[in-house]
Structure formats: structure tokens, C-alpha cells
Design a protein around this motif. Structure first.
Motif, PDB file in Angstrom:
ATOM      1  N   GLY A 128       0.811  -1.210   0.000  1.00 30.65           N
ATOM      2  CA  GLY A 128       0.000   0.000   0.000  1.00 30.65           C
ATOM      3  C   GLY A 128       0.844   1.260   0.000  1.00 30.65           C
ATOM      4  N   LEU A 129       1.945   1.251   0.751  1.00 27.15           N
ATOM      5  CA  LEU A 129       2.821   2.414   0.783  1.00 27.15           C
ATOM      6  C   LEU A 129       3.553   2.588  -0.540  1.00 27.15           C
ATOM      7  CD1 LEU A 129       4.288   2.076   4.390  1.00 27.15           C
ATOM      8  CD2 LEU A 129       2.610   3.741   3.579  1.00 27.15           C
ATOM      9  N   ALA A 171      -4.209  10.764   4.097  1.00 23.95           N
ATOM     10  CA  ALA A 171      -5.210   9.698   4.090  1.00 23.95           C
ATOM     11  C   ALA A 171      -4.592   8.307   4.057  1.00 23.95           C
ATOM     12  CB  ALA A 171      -6.146   9.875   2.891  1.00 23.95           C
ATOM     13  N   VAL A 172      -3.501   8.125   3.330  1.00 19.31           N
ATOM     14  CA  VAL A 172      -2.949   6.780   3.127  1.00 19.31           C
ATOM     15  C   VAL A 172      -2.554   6.101   4.432  1.00 19.31           C
ATOM     16  CG1 VAL A 172      -0.948   5.539   2.216  1.00 19.31           C
ATOM     17  CG2 VAL A 172      -2.300   6.998   0.711  1.00 19.31           C
ATOM     18  N   PRO A 173      -1.724   6.709   5.299  1.00 18.23           N
ATOM     19  CA  PRO A 173      -1.361   5.993   6.536  1.00 18.23           C
ATOM     20  C   PRO A 173      -2.554   5.746   7.451  1.00 18.23           C
ATOM     21  CG  PRO A 173      -0.597   8.261   6.609  1.00 18.23           C
ATOM     22  CD  PRO A 173      -1.061   8.018   5.216  1.00 18.23           C
ATOM     23  N   LEU A 174      -3.512   6.681   7.491  1.00 16.50           N
ATOM     24  CA  LEU A 174      -4.693   6.472   8.329  1.00 16.50           C
ATOM     25  C   LEU A 174      -5.548   5.327   7.786  1.00 16.50           C
ATOM     26  CD1 LEU A 174      -5.711  10.183   9.006  1.00 16.50           C
ATOM     27  CD2 LEU A 174      -4.399   8.640  10.477  1.00 16.50           C
ATOM     28  N   GLN A 175      -5.705   5.283   6.464  1.00 17.39           N
ATOM     29  CA  GLN A 175      -6.472   4.202   5.859  1.00 17.39           C
ATOM     30  C   GLN A 175      -5.806   2.853   6.110  1.00 17.39           C
ATOM     31  OE1 GLN A 175      -6.129   3.433   1.625  1.00 17.39           O
ATOM     32  NE2 GLN A 175      -8.363   3.490   1.408  1.00 17.39           N
ATOM     33  N   LEU A 176      -4.505   2.778   5.898  1.00 17.62           N
ATOM     34  CA  LEU A 176      -3.785   1.515   6.096  1.00 17.62           C
ATOM     35  C   LEU A 176      -3.818   1.090   7.565  1.00 17.62           C
ATOM     36  CD1 LEU A 176      -0.700   2.017   3.748  1.00 17.62           C
ATOM     37  CD2 LEU A 176      -2.634   0.481   3.403  1.00 17.62           C
ATOM     38  N   MET A 177      -3.737   2.061   8.465  1.00 13.36           N
ATOM     39  CA  MET A 177      -3.787   1.717   9.884  1.00 13.36           C
ATOM     40  C   MET A 177      -5.160   1.177  10.261  1.00 13.36           C
ATOM     41  SD  MET A 177      -1.516   1.720  12.237  1.00 13.36           S
ATOM     42  CE  MET A 177      -2.100   0.215  13.015  1.00 13.36           C
ATOM     43  N   LEU A 178      -6.211   1.765   9.677  1.00 14.67           N
ATOM     44  CA  LEU A 178      -7.555   1.237   9.910  1.00 14.67           C
ATOM     45  C   LEU A 178      -7.670  -0.192   9.385  1.00 14.67           C
ATOM     46  CD1 LEU A 178     -10.532   1.542  10.726  1.00 14.67           C
ATOM     47  CD2 LEU A 178     -10.950   2.586   8.486  1.00 14.67           C
ATOM     48  N   LEU A 194     -10.886  -5.425   1.747  1.00 18.70           N
ATOM     49  CA  LEU A 194     -10.203  -4.167   2.011  1.00 18.70           C
ATOM     50  C   LEU A 194      -9.335  -3.758   0.832  1.00 18.70           C
ATOM     51  CD1 LEU A 194      -9.089  -4.778   5.711  1.00 18.70           C
ATOM     52  CD2 LEU A 194     -10.949  -3.302   4.930  1.00 18.70           C
ATOM     53  N   SER A 195      -8.676  -4.709   0.224  1.00 21.50           N
ATOM     54  CA  SER A 195      -7.759  -4.414  -0.869  1.00 21.50           C
ATOM     55  C   SER A 195      -8.481  -4.009  -2.144  1.00 21.50           C
ATOM     56  CB  SER A 195      -6.870  -5.632  -1.129  1.00 21.50           C
ATOM     57  OG  SER A 195      -6.007  -5.388  -2.226  1.00 21.50           O
ATOM     58  N   PHE A 196      -9.474  -4.798  -2.553  1.00 20.96           N
ATOM     59  CA  PHE A 196     -10.115  -4.575  -3.847  1.00 20.96           C
ATOM     60  C   PHE A 196     -11.153  -3.448  -3.825  1.00 20.96           C
ATOM     61  CE2 PHE A 196      -8.568  -8.915  -4.555  1.00 20.96           C
ATOM     62  CZ  PHE A 196      -8.014  -8.775  -5.813  1.00 20.96           C
ATOM     63  N   LEU A 197     -11.840  -3.285  -2.709  1.00 21.69           N
ATOM     64  CA  LEU A 197     -12.954  -2.336  -2.690  1.00 21.69           C
ATOM     65  C   LEU A 197     -12.666  -1.101  -1.853  1.00 21.69           C
ATOM     66  CD1 LEU A 197     -15.830  -2.024  -3.804  1.00 21.69           C
ATOM     67  CD2 LEU A 197     -16.679  -2.998  -1.665  1.00 21.69           C
ATOM     68  N   LEU A 198     -11.970  -1.255  -0.745  1.00 19.71           N
ATOM     69  CA  LEU A 198     -11.785  -0.154   0.197  1.00 19.71           C
ATOM     70  C   LEU A 198     -10.339   0.292   0.316  1.00 19.71           C
ATOM     71  CD1 LEU A 198     -14.126  -1.555   3.005  1.00 19.71           C
ATOM     72  CD2 LEU A 198     -14.692   0.124   1.246  1.00 19.71           C
ATOM     73  N   GLY A 199      -9.515  -0.068  -0.663  1.00 21.63           N
ATOM     74  CA  GLY A 199      -8.105   0.276  -0.629  1.00 21.63           C
ATOM     75  C   GLY A 199      -7.768   1.476  -1.500  1.00 21.63           C
ATOM     76  N   PRO A 200      -6.844   1.314  -2.444  1.00 22.51           N
ATOM     77  CA  PRO A 200      -6.436   2.442  -3.304  1.00 22.51           C
ATOM     78  C   PRO A 200      -7.582   3.094  -4.066  1.00 22.51           C
ATOM     79  CG  PRO A 200      -4.907   0.602  -3.531  1.00 22.51           C
ATOM     80  CD  PRO A 200      -6.049   0.096  -2.705  1.00 22.51           C
ATOM     81  N   SER A 201      -8.629   2.321  -4.353  1.00 16.93           N
ATOM     82  CA  SER A 201      -9.757   2.908  -5.087  1.00 16.93           C
ATOM     83  C   SER A 201     -10.401   4.038  -4.301  1.00 16.93           C
ATOM     84  CB  SER A 201     -10.792   1.827  -5.421  1.00 16.93           C
ATOM     85  OG  SER A 201     -11.264   1.198  -4.244  1.00 16.93           O
TER      86      SER A 201
END
Length: 231
Positions: A128-129, A171-178, A194-201
Motif C-alpha cells: 500500500g505504501l 489519508a494513506v497511513p490512516l487508511q492503512l492503519m484502519l 479491504l484491498s479490492f474495494l476499500l483500498g487504493p480505489s
């Protein structure tokens, strides 16, 4: 076209402070959420260059029988709700059914060969990072192609890119931490969704929303024509 180059140069110069800030965010939330794990910085290879990035070492377990059954029941419930939605909510129906499809495949995999699941929570954060850094470098070029070509002032062009970059950085670190919290709380069964639907998209949708807002700003041409009409 020189503006995206300038943004990339600044981003490269700020790579170490960025990694330090992200590491501090991960460390803060690991303690606050009481997640067993450690975070450190390490040099990460990315295509043609290396840069420091945080590495979050956490362990998310495989789902047990109860977790699998609860997830299956919730998936069936969401599927039934989606199928009963009226045509007025057709986009939402398709989104929910797509989520159901992803979760069904995850349930089948973890129900048959859970020990062969090739991903970990730490690896998920690392990927993700890397994706986020690549996106930060490409974002100014995307704006050059789809926003700088219009007759907005340079301050607005620069402002949109700076706002969008700031959004991604925060947003990225907060999202990944969640996501780490969800996986550690409810197992790796949540990772595919989390990866396909709630990740980078989700990050991409946020950037598109900012772009849509920026397109509503009054351009130089529209402002001049408005002044002429009022005169």
C-alpha cells in the motif's frame, strides 16, 4: 509540463521527512489501538530507485470457524439486501454485489485451503505504501494532462495539486492503519475486501472528487466573459 517536474523534484527532496512522518503516525496508532506490533523505517526498492518507507510488523491470524460463519452470514445478508434494492439505487446494488462476490471468493478460499493464503498484514501495508508513493509521483502529471490544459490561473492549478497531494499523504497511513486494525481484529478474511474495494480505489475517488470540485472553479475565460456581460 515543467510544473509536474518541479513537483516531482520537491517530492523527492521530501522523501525522508515523509517517511519519518508516516512512521510516527503508524507508531502512534499502534499504541492507541493496542495492536501488538512494531514499526521501523527501512530502504525499499521501487522500480528504478530506493527510498525509505515505514515497515509495520504485525500479525493478523487466519479466520477461525466462528469468524468464518459470521462473515458468511453477513455476506448472505448483504446479498439479500442488495437484491431487494429498487432500481433507483442500482449503482449501490452493483457495488454491494461486487463486494459480495469478493467476500464469497475469500470465504471459499479460507474454507478450503486457508494455510495457503499468500498475503500478510505487514506485506499488505508495504504494498500500500509503495502504491501511494507511485501515485504521489504520477499525480502531478495526471493534473498536467487533465487540468493544467484549461484556462485556470496558475495559483489554482498549483493549489489543486498541492491539496490533492496533501490529501493522499494524510489519508494513506490512516487508511492503512484502519485496515491493519480490522485485519488484526477480525482476521485475514477481511484482506481481499479491504484491498479490492476499500483500498487504493477509495484514495483515487477522493482525488477525483477534488478534481471535480476544482473544475467548478471559475476559469479565467469565464471570468472575463462575465465581466464583459456585466459591463
Amino acid at each position: 509540463m515543467l510544473l509536474p517536474v518541479l513537483f516531482n523534484v520537491v517530492e523527492w527532496q521530501l522523501r525522508i521527512p515523509l517517511s519519518t512522518a508516516w512512521t510516527a503516525i503508524f507508531g502512534f496508532w499502534l499504541k492507541r489501538l493496542e495492536i501488538a506490533g512494531v514499526v521501523s523505517e527501512r530502504l525499499t526498492s521501487m522500480a528504478w530507485f530506493d527510498m525509505p518507507l515505514p515497515h509495520v510488523e504485525v500479525v493478523a491470524s487466519l479466520p477461525d470457524g466462528v469468524t468464518w460463519l459470521v462473515a458468511a452470514a453477513l455476506t448472505i445478508l448483504v446479498c439479500l439486501v442488495a437484491l431487494r434494492l429498487s432500481d433507483k439505487y442500482l449503482p449501490l446494488r452493483y457495488l454491494l454485489l461486487f463486494a459480495v462476490f469478493i467476500q464469497v471468493t475469500a470465504l471459499i478460499f479460507f474454507g478450503v485451503v486457508p494455510e495457503r493464503f499468500p498475503y500478510t498484514a505487514s506485506g499488505y501495508v508495504d504494498n500500500g505504501l509503495k502504491t501511494a508513493v507511485s501515485f504521489l509521483l504520477l499525480l502531478p502529471w495526471a493534473h498536467a494532462l487533465v487540468y493544467y490544459i484549461f484556462d485556470f490561473s496558475w495559483s489554482r492549478k498549483i493549489g489543486l495539486t498541492m491539496m490533492t497531494l496533501t490529501f493522499v499523504v494524510v489519508a494513506v497511513p490512516l487508511q492503512l492503519m484502519l485496515h491493519v486494525y480490522v485485519m488484526c481484529r477480525w482476521s485475514l478474511l477481511c484482506l481481499p475486501l479491504l484491498s479490492f474495494l476499500l483500498g487504493p480505489s477509495m484514495i483515487l475517488f477522493g482525488c477525483i472528487a477534488l478534481y471535480g470540485w476544482a473544475m467548478s472553479w471559475q476559469s479565467l475565460g469565464r471570468g472575463a466573459r462575465a465581466c464583459e456581460r456585466s459591463a
